[in-house]
Design an enzyme around this catalytic site. Structure first.
Site, PDB file in Angstrom:
ATOM      1  CG  ASP A  53      -2.057  -0.933   1.172  1.00 47.62           C
ATOM      2  OD1 ASP A  53      -2.085  -1.750   0.239  1.00 47.62           O
ATOM      3  OD2 ASP A  53      -2.921  -0.869   2.061  1.00 47.62           O
ATOM      4  CG  ASP A  54       0.202   3.799   2.166  1.00 47.93           C
ATOM      5  OD1 ASP A  54      -0.988   3.630   1.824  1.00 47.93           O
ATOM      6  OD2 ASP A  54       0.579   3.796   3.356  1.00 47.93           O
ATOM      7  CG  HIS A 104      -4.377   2.702  -0.844  1.00 45.08           C
ATOM      8  ND1 HIS A 104      -5.332   2.049  -0.091  1.00 45.08           N
ATOM      9  CD2 HIS A 104      -3.439   3.151   0.055  1.00 45.08           C
ATOM     10  CE1 HIS A 104      -4.998   2.094   1.182  1.00 45.08           C
ATOM     11  NE2 HIS A 104      -3.858   2.767   1.302  1.00 45.08           N
ATOM     12  CG  HIS A 108      -3.422   7.457   2.391  1.00 43.49           C
ATOM     13  ND1 HIS A 108      -3.439   7.512   3.773  1.00 43.49           N
ATOM     14  CD2 HIS A 108      -3.151   6.176   2.084  1.00 43.49           C
ATOM     15  CE1 HIS A 108      -3.183   6.314   4.271  1.00 43.49           C
ATOM     16  NE2 HIS A 108      -3.008   5.466   3.264  1.00 43.49           N
ATOM     17  CG  HIS A 198       1.986   0.008   4.583  1.00 42.44           C
ATOM     18  ND1 HIS A 198       1.731  -0.975   5.523  1.00 42.44           N
ATOM     19  CD2 HIS A 198       0.832   0.710   4.443  1.00 42.44           C
ATOM     20  CE1 HIS A 198       0.476  -0.875   5.934  1.00 42.44           C
ATOM     21  NE2 HIS A 198      -0.090   0.146   5.297  1.00 42.44           N
TER      22      HIS A 198
END
Length: 241
Positions: A53-54, A104, A108, A198
């Site tokens: 993620d991210d 995603h 955020h 991540h």
């Protein structure tokens, strides 16, 4: 824009009570039964999906990709739209090397209205499409949050929601130590798991170091590393409206 995306604004016109209880969370069993939300996949095959993620991040994402390439492992990257726009070459590389790219959100955010969420999803969709020529099929909510509003907005925006196996949240964002990350994944690995890592959002050197140990250890146990789509193909889930 992705084909067949329904505007949340239009849904309010035709179904004004649709989000009256938008914060209702019916629980994992309900959402999983619809096929619209995925935590992991029941299978006897030793398949496992590594997810990140991210990202992308200019330092850590290339290191993760190098490790995956070294071991012939595939993964799924749930990217943040504004990061993807900054580093399109990394998105191109993820796609070219056979990994899957998921949505995603664009910035955020942890709080949003249905309209704001759909805008975040659409903006990220367009960034990914402009780089790869493909729209993502999967969305991972920020923080793993899910309720009726989030799921309905995602589904009407053309996504399945992908979370992760509850026992495979590595907590790598807290930097608990390389050995703790390794032990969390390896000791609990089961066929059909979806593992949460991540590759951005902070110092991810522990994640990179742990990955160098995790992949060989799981390969030794007979696991194959697949994308979310590949994992789903092994046990097709019927999606109900």
């Amino acid at each position: 824009m992705k084909p067949f995306v329904l505007s949340i604004g239009m849904l309010f016109i035709f179904f004004p009570n649709m989000f009256d209880s938008f914060e209702v969370n019916k629980g994992r069993d309900f959402y999983e039964s619809t096929g619209n939300v995925i935590w992991d996949i029941p299978t006897e095959e030793k398949l496992i999906a590594l997810t990140f993620d991210d990202g992308p991040h200019p330092i850590y994402t290339p290191q993760v990709l190098n490790i995956l390439r070294e071991h012939g492992a595939k993964a799924t990257f749930f990217v943040v739209g504004e990061n993807a726009k900054k580093f399109p070459g990394l998105i191109e590389r993820e796609s070219a090397e056979g990994h899957e790219i998921g949505n995603h959100t664009y910035t955020h955010p942890y709080e949003f209205t249905p309209e704001q969420l759909q805008d975040e999803l659409i903006r990220t969709d367009e960034v990914i499409y402009n780089i790869t020529g493909n729209y993502p099929s999967y969305y991972r909510p920020v923080g793993g949050s899910y309720d009726d509003m989030i799921v309905s907005t995602a589904v009407h925006s053309g996504f399945r929601v992908v979370l992760w196996s509850w026992h495979q949240d590595t907590g790598d964002w807290k930097r608990p130590g390389v050995d703790k990350i390794v032990n969390k994944v390896v000791s609990g690995a089961r066929p059909g798991d979806v593992v949460l890592f991540h590759d951005a959002g902070g110092n991810r050197s522990q994640t990179v170091a742990a990955l160098k140990k995790i992949i060989p250890a799981l390969k030794e146990e007979g696991f194959t590393f697949v994308t979310i789509s590949e994992l789903l193909e092994r046990n097709a889930i019927e999606v109900t409206e």
